[in-house]
Design a protein around this motif. Structure first.
Motif, mmCIF file in Angstrom:
data_model
loop_
_atom_site.group_PDB
_atom_site.id
_atom_site.type_symbol
_atom_site.label_atom_id
_atom_site.label_comp_id
_atom_site.label_asym_id
_atom_site.label_seq_id
_atom_site.Cartn_x
_atom_site.Cartn_y
_atom_site.Cartn_z
ATOM 1 N N THR A 43 -16.692 -50.314 20.026
ATOM 2 C CA THR A 43 -17.399 -51.066 19.008
ATOM 3 C C THR A 43 -18.606 -51.735 19.655
ATOM 4 O OG1 THR A 43 -15.372 -51.437 17.773
ATOM 5 C CG2 THR A 43 -17.191 -52.954 17.354
ATOM 6 N N VAL A 44 -19.748 -51.656 18.993
ATOM 7 C CA VAL A 44 -20.973 -52.295 19.475
ATOM 8 C C VAL A 44 -21.154 -53.583 18.690
ATOM 9 C CG1 VAL A 44 -23.478 -52.073 19.659
ATOM 10 C CG2 VAL A 44 -22.014 -50.084 20.070
ATOM 11 N N THR A 64 -25.993 -49.767 10.952
ATOM 12 C CA THR A 64 -24.970 -50.724 11.386
ATOM 13 C C THR A 64 -23.556 -50.213 11.142
ATOM 14 O OG1 THR A 64 -25.167 -51.882 9.281
ATOM 15 C CG2 THR A 64 -26.481 -52.724 11.123
ATOM 16 N N LEU A 65 -23.358 -49.355 10.166
ATOM 17 C CA LEU A 65 -22.029 -48.822 9.869
ATOM 18 C C LEU A 65 -21.466 -48.010 11.044
ATOM 19 C CD1 LEU A 65 -19.811 -48.455 7.724
ATOM 20 C CD2 LEU A 65 -21.006 -46.406 6.980
ATOM 21 N N ILE A 66 -22.336 -47.330 11.800
ATOM 22 C CA ILE A 66 -21.846 -46.476 12.885
ATOM 23 C C ILE A 66 -21.564 -47.241 14.172
ATOM 24 C CG2 ILE A 66 -22.987 -44.439 11.962
ATOM 25 C CD1 ILE A 66 -25.068 -44.745 14.200
ATOM 26 N N VAL A 111 -24.855 -34.552 8.991
ATOM 27 C CA VAL A 111 -24.382 -35.568 9.935
ATOM 28 C C VAL A 111 -24.705 -36.957 9.397
ATOM 29 C CG1 VAL A 111 -24.659 -36.513 12.258
ATOM 30 C CG2 VAL A 111 -24.545 -34.036 11.926
ATOM 31 N N CYS A 112 -25.909 -37.150 8.901
ATOM 32 C CA CYS A 112 -26.300 -38.447 8.342
ATOM 33 C C CYS A 112 -25.424 -38.823 7.151
ATOM 34 C CB CYS A 112 -27.771 -38.425 7.929
ATOM 35 S SG CYS A 112 -28.909 -38.363 9.319
ATOM 36 N N ARG A 113 -25.128 -37.852 6.298
ATOM 37 C CA ARG A 113 -24.303 -38.121 5.117
ATOM 38 C C ARG A 113 -22.888 -38.551 5.530
ATOM 39 N NH1 ARG A 113 -25.416 -33.829 2.487
ATOM 40 N NH2 ARG A 113 -23.685 -32.556 3.217
ATOM 41 N N VAL A 114 -22.301 -37.868 6.499
ATOM 42 C CA VAL A 114 -20.947 -38.205 6.952
ATOM 43 C C VAL A 114 -20.915 -39.585 7.605
ATOM 44 C CG1 VAL A 114 -19.174 -37.591 8.652
ATOM 45 C CG2 VAL A 114 -20.156 -35.823 7.187
ATOM 46 N N LEU A 115 -21.943 -39.901 8.386
ATOM 47 C CA LEU A 115 -21.979 -41.189 9.083
ATOM 48 C C LEU A 115 -22.488 -42.334 8.210
ATOM 49 C CD1 LEU A 115 -23.318 -40.060 12.571
ATOM 50 C CD2 LEU A 115 -20.959 -40.591 11.930
ATOM 51 N N GLY A 116 -22.951 -42.012 7.012
ATOM 52 C CA GLY A 116 -23.442 -43.053 6.113
ATOM 53 C C GLY A 116 -24.751 -43.653 6.572
#
Length: 154
Positions: A43-44, A64-66, A111-116
């Motif tokens: 976690t960052v 920030t979600l990732i 990839v962007c869609r999966v990671l939000g």
């Protein structure tokens, strides 16, 4: 009578086709993961970057979600995913992988869609200067200057 032909011994090309898309992918799996430990994501803490431009970059891009690891992962599937991963010829940011008997085609937008996260626009960068000021680079990336040695690194 015709001369006898000698059979040429060929190396075995067998591999686990359920787990790997090719013999080379199985070899990459063995070379890359059987001798190394896989590092779990950490976690960052965004608050650690308040004095750095990195904070604004992450927030501004909606990333920030990732920053927070979510749940458990099946490490063996993750390893197989990367061992089988190949880029598709003549297609930038377009990939193909093989997981447990299934082929998966995806691109950067997926990839962007999966990671939000938002799909970042392609950026044009100016040519690199002939002389880099490494103190400025350290200031931007780390939030503080640093002494650098002159010269080339080979």
């Amino acid at each position: 009578m015709a001369p006898r032909k000698h059979a040429v011994k060929r190396p075995s090309v067998s591999f686990d086709a359920h787990r790997f898309g090719s013999k080379r992918a199985e070899e990459r799996f063995t070379e890359s993961f059987s001798r190394r430990n896989l590092r779990h994501e950490k976690t960052v803490r965004l608050d650690d970057f308040t004095d750095s431009p990195v904070h604004g970059w992450l927030v501004g891009r909606g990333w920030t979600l990732i920053l927070t690891a979510t749940g458990d992962a099946c490490l063996e599937l993750v390893q197989e995913f990367y061992a089988n991963l190949v880029s598709r010829p003549n297609e930038e940011y377009n990939f193909l992988t093989h997981i447990r008997g299934h082929s998966l085609h995806f691109d950067g937008t997926d990839v962007c869609r999966v990671l939000g996260i938002r799909d970042p626009p392609m950026q044009q960068y100016p040519p690199a200067p002939s002389r880099v000021n490494y103190d400025e680079v350290a200031q931007v990336l780390c939030g503080r200057p640093r002494a650098w040695y002159d010269g080339n690194i080979f």
